[in-house]
Design a protein around this motif. Sequence first.
Motif, PDB file in Angstrom:
ATOM      1  N   THR A   1      23.363 -23.754  39.641  1.00  0.00           N
ATOM      2  CA  THR A   1      22.829 -22.500  40.151  1.00  0.00           C
ATOM      3  C   THR A   1      21.717 -22.065  39.214  1.00  0.00           C
ATOM      4  N   CYS A   2      20.691 -21.439  39.790  1.00  0.00           N
ATOM      5  CA  CYS A   2      19.598 -20.938  38.957  1.00  0.00           C
ATOM      6  C   CYS A   2      18.988 -19.706  39.605  1.00  0.00           C
ATOM      7  N   LEU A   3      18.191 -19.010  38.821  1.00  0.00           N
ATOM      8  CA  LEU A   3      17.453 -17.859  39.315  1.00  0.00           C
ATOM      9  C   LEU A   3      16.228 -18.345  40.094  1.00  0.00           C
ATOM     10  N   ALA A   4      15.685 -17.492  40.956  1.00  0.00           N
ATOM     11  CA  ALA A   4      14.575 -17.864  41.837  1.00  0.00           C
ATOM     12  C   ALA A   4      13.390 -18.441  41.061  1.00  0.00           C
ATOM     13  N   ARG A   5      13.089 -17.905  39.886  1.00  0.00           N
ATOM     14  CA  ARG A   5      11.915 -18.366  39.136  1.00  0.00           C
ATOM     15  C   ARG A   5      12.035 -19.821  38.678  1.00  0.00           C
ATOM     16  N   LEU A   6      13.272 -20.365  38.641  1.00  0.00           N
ATOM     17  CA  LEU A   6      13.477 -21.739  38.184  1.00  0.00           C
ATOM     18  C   LEU A   6      13.603 -22.753  39.315  1.00  0.00           C
ATOM     19  N   VAL A   7      13.667 -22.277  40.555  1.00  0.00           N
ATOM     20  CA  VAL A   7      13.808 -23.188  41.697  1.00  0.00           C
ATOM     21  C   VAL A   7      12.706 -24.252  41.702  1.00  0.00           C
ATOM     22  N   PRO A   8      11.423 -23.906  41.504  1.00  0.00           N
ATOM     23  CA  PRO A   8      10.380 -24.946  41.534  1.00  0.00           C
ATOM     24  C   PRO A   8      10.581 -26.051  40.479  1.00  0.00           C
ATOM     25  N   PHE A   9      11.048 -25.707  39.296  1.00  0.00           N
ATOM     26  CA  PHE A   9      11.319 -26.714  38.263  1.00  0.00           C
ATOM     27  C   PHE A   9      12.344 -27.726  38.762  1.00  0.00           C
ATOM     28  N   TYR A  10      13.442 -27.245  39.311  1.00  0.00           N
ATOM     29  CA  TYR A  10      14.487 -28.155  39.783  1.00  0.00           C
ATOM     30  C   TYR A  10      14.019 -28.958  41.001  1.00  0.00           C
ATOM     31  N   GLU A  11      13.236 -28.346  41.866  1.00  0.00           N
ATOM     32  CA  GLU A  11      12.699 -29.092  43.009  1.00  0.00           C
ATOM     33  C   GLU A  11      11.797 -30.235  42.528  1.00  0.00           C
TER      34      GLU A  11
END
Length: 161
Positions: free
Chosen positions: A124-134
Motif C-alpha cells: 500500500t502507498c500514498l497517491a504521490r508514490l503510485v507513479p514510482f511503483y507503476e
Amino acid sequence: MEITSVKMTDLPQLLTIEKAGFSAAEAGSEAAYRERIEKLAATFLVARDGDEILGFIVGPAVKARYIEDEMFAQTPTNLDHGGHQLVFTLAVSPLARHQKIGSQLLTALEKVARSAQRESMALTCLARLVPFYERNGYHNQGVADSSHAGETWYNLEKKLE
C-alpha cells in the motif's frame, strides 16, 4: 552497494531511515521493527555501503493478497512457499535518494519471492508514490481498505506467475 539480509545490529539505522521517510503516525515503532527482524529475516533486505545502511525493504509472505491493518499490530510469520509477498516498508535514506536504490530493493525482494513461488507482490502507498511503483511494474488496484495513520492508501500489485 550490496543488498543483504537484515541483522539486529541494523536496528538504530533502520529506525533513523524510517523516521525520515514517514510521519510519526505512519512510522513503525522500535518494538515493531524488532519483531519484524525476528520474524521476517528471510524477507527483510538491507542496501548497504560498508557499515552504512542506504535503504531497506520488509514485509511478510502470507496467504492474504493485500496488507491488512492488523498486520502492523502483530507481524505475521512468513509462509515457507506460495502465498503473496507483501511489502510493509520500502525506505531509502534521504542521503541516498534518487540513486535507484528503492527499485533495486524491490527487484531483490521479487527474486526472493519468485524463488519461494509467491503468486504476487503487493503493498500500500500514498497517491504521490503510485507513479514510482507503476514504473517498477506494479498496477494500481485502487483505494485500500486501510485507515492506517488516517490517510488514503492505494493497493499496488505485481503478479509473479
